[in-house]
Scaffold this active site. Sequence first.
Site, PDB file in Angstrom:
ATOM      1  N   GLU A 138       0.100  -8.395  -9.659  1.00 21.63           N
ATOM      2  CA  GLU A 138       1.071  -7.299  -9.651  1.00 21.63           C
ATOM      3  C   GLU A 138       1.045  -6.515 -10.961  1.00 21.63           C
ATOM      4  O   GLU A 138       1.073  -5.273 -10.955  1.00 21.63           O
ATOM      5  CB  GLU A 138       2.476  -7.864  -9.395  1.00 21.63           C
ATOM      6  CG  GLU A 138       3.615  -6.872  -9.602  1.00 21.63           C
ATOM      7  CD  GLU A 138       3.604  -5.695  -8.649  1.00 21.63           C
ATOM      8  OE1 GLU A 138       4.359  -4.728  -8.894  1.00 21.63           O
ATOM      9  OE2 GLU A 138       2.847  -5.729  -7.656  1.00 21.63           O
ATOM     10  N   HIS A 169      -2.017  -4.379 -11.201  1.00 18.24           N
ATOM     11  CA  HIS A 169      -1.880  -3.238 -10.293  1.00 18.24           C
ATOM     12  C   HIS A 169      -1.020  -2.149 -10.926  1.00 18.24           C
ATOM     13  O   HIS A 169      -1.337  -0.956 -10.828  1.00 18.24           O
ATOM     14  CB  HIS A 169      -1.265  -3.710  -8.973  1.00 18.24           C
ATOM     15  CG  HIS A 169      -1.040  -2.604  -7.986  1.00 18.24           C
ATOM     16  ND1 HIS A 169      -2.035  -1.746  -7.582  1.00 18.24           N
ATOM     17  CD2 HIS A 169       0.079  -2.210  -7.316  1.00 18.24           C
ATOM     18  CE1 HIS A 169      -1.552  -0.876  -6.715  1.00 18.24           C
ATOM     19  NE2 HIS A 169      -0.266  -1.132  -6.552  1.00 18.24           N
ATOM     20  N   HIS A 222       4.320   4.312   1.775  1.00 16.09           N
ATOM     21  CA  HIS A 222       3.770   4.148   0.428  1.00 16.09           C
ATOM     22  C   HIS A 222       2.243   4.104   0.482  1.00 16.09           C
ATOM     23  O   HIS A 222       1.559   4.772  -0.314  1.00 16.09           O
ATOM     24  CB  HIS A 222       4.324   2.860  -0.189  1.00 16.09           C
ATOM     25  CG  HIS A 222       3.717   2.492  -1.504  1.00 16.09           C
ATOM     26  ND1 HIS A 222       3.862   3.255  -2.633  1.00 16.09           N
ATOM     27  CD2 HIS A 222       2.945   1.433  -1.868  1.00 16.09           C
ATOM     28  CE1 HIS A 222       3.222   2.695  -3.641  1.00 16.09           C
ATOM     29  NE2 HIS A 222       2.649   1.588  -3.199  1.00 16.09           N
ATOM     30  N   HIS A 252      -1.217  -0.346  17.485  1.00 17.34           N
ATOM     31  CA  HIS A 252      -2.211  -0.017  16.451  1.00 17.34           C
ATOM     32  C   HIS A 252      -3.629  -0.191  16.979  1.00 17.34           C
ATOM     33  O   HIS A 252      -4.519   0.617  16.678  1.00 17.34           O
ATOM     34  CB  HIS A 252      -1.986  -0.902  15.220  1.00 17.34           C
ATOM     35  CG  HIS A 252      -3.028  -0.698  14.156  1.00 17.34           C
ATOM     36  ND1 HIS A 252      -3.234   0.519  13.550  1.00 17.34           N
ATOM     37  CD2 HIS A 252      -3.937  -1.562  13.617  1.00 17.34           C
ATOM     38  CE1 HIS A 252      -4.220   0.414  12.667  1.00 17.34           C
ATOM     39  NE2 HIS A 252      -4.653  -0.830  12.692  1.00 17.34           N
ATOM     40  N   HIS A 267     -10.995  -3.131   5.756  1.00 22.67           N
ATOM     41  CA  HIS A 267     -10.267  -2.448   6.826  1.00 22.67           C
ATOM     42  C   HIS A 267      -9.319  -1.395   6.257  1.00 22.67           C
ATOM     43  O   HIS A 267      -9.193  -0.293   6.806  1.00 22.67           O
ATOM     44  CB  HIS A 267      -9.479  -3.486   7.639  1.00 22.67           C
ATOM     45  CG  HIS A 267      -8.925  -2.949   8.919  1.00 22.67           C
ATOM     46  ND1 HIS A 267      -9.719  -2.539   9.962  1.00 22.67           N
ATOM     47  CD2 HIS A 267      -7.633  -2.746   9.327  1.00 22.67           C
ATOM     48  CE1 HIS A 267      -8.965  -2.117  10.962  1.00 22.67           C
ATOM     49  NE2 HIS A 267      -7.697  -2.227  10.595  1.00 22.67           N
TER      50      HIS A 267
END
Length: 296
Positions: free
Chosen positions: A57, A60, A122, A211, A274
């Site tokens: 985190e 990032h 987001h 999806h 993906h």
Amino acid sequence: MKKLKVYSIITTIIVLFVLLQGSIVTKTGSGQGCGTTWPLCFGEVIPYNPTLETIIEYTHRLISSVAGLLVLILSYWSWRKLNFIKEIKFFAILASSAIIIQGLMGAGQVVFGQPPLIMALHFGFSAISLAAVFTITLFTFENPFNKAIVPVGRHFKRFVIAITIYAYTVIYTGAFVKHMGASTACTGFPLCNGEFVLFSQGTIVFAQMFHRLAGMLLTVLVIVFVLWILKLYKHQRLLVILSFVSVSLIFVQLLSGIGMVFTYNQNLTIGIIHALVISILFSLFTYIVVITRRIK
């Protein structure tokens, strides 16, 4: 102009890396790796004795901050240097706005928590930021006497716009599935737990199957796009090249999605591929929209 080219390529790579990092954060459940404090990590500038989730985190956050600064500089620089390209102002503003909104939404998720729909958005803004920066990068290879223009018919232009918007919708549905924990709602492909279901087994299964269907429809649309080009615009070399790149990307996207199902979403590499490929595909179609709408 050469410096701007190099800078834009580096910025694109870093923005792509940020998107990759975001997928890793979600995949590893590291979103709360710095607790609920932002921009500090557990109230510290540099976390002491961090766990793996904290490292993921915190890294990032650092790379995202660097990417944001790079994008803002690129937007201003390209706006000044590429003023012979009429689309540059729009994409400069889009790149800057998307990266800022993306950062604020990430901070909001850490401090306040966000529902899956908002967190999916987001990721969607991350894809928009990448598409804008990617398009600006391609603009740096143009000059006033050699702009990429692909003359096509009105119906084809509309189809390209439609498929670009739809690709973004597919991005959003995939991100929603990921953030609501529906990635493993179904086993097997193309059926779900041996059945074709949409509405009968709850929201999570519905999101997963919706999806899947959205992704398969996008595959069909990209194939139609390629066949349309080969039939009517095969003399347009740039368009042919972009069409083959797009169909390659959509098949990688499809196969990685199937791979996620059969590995029960436990393979980090497949999940990252993906997430990245669909964003790259959206970026590619964004550029195709630009060059097909230009007039000589």
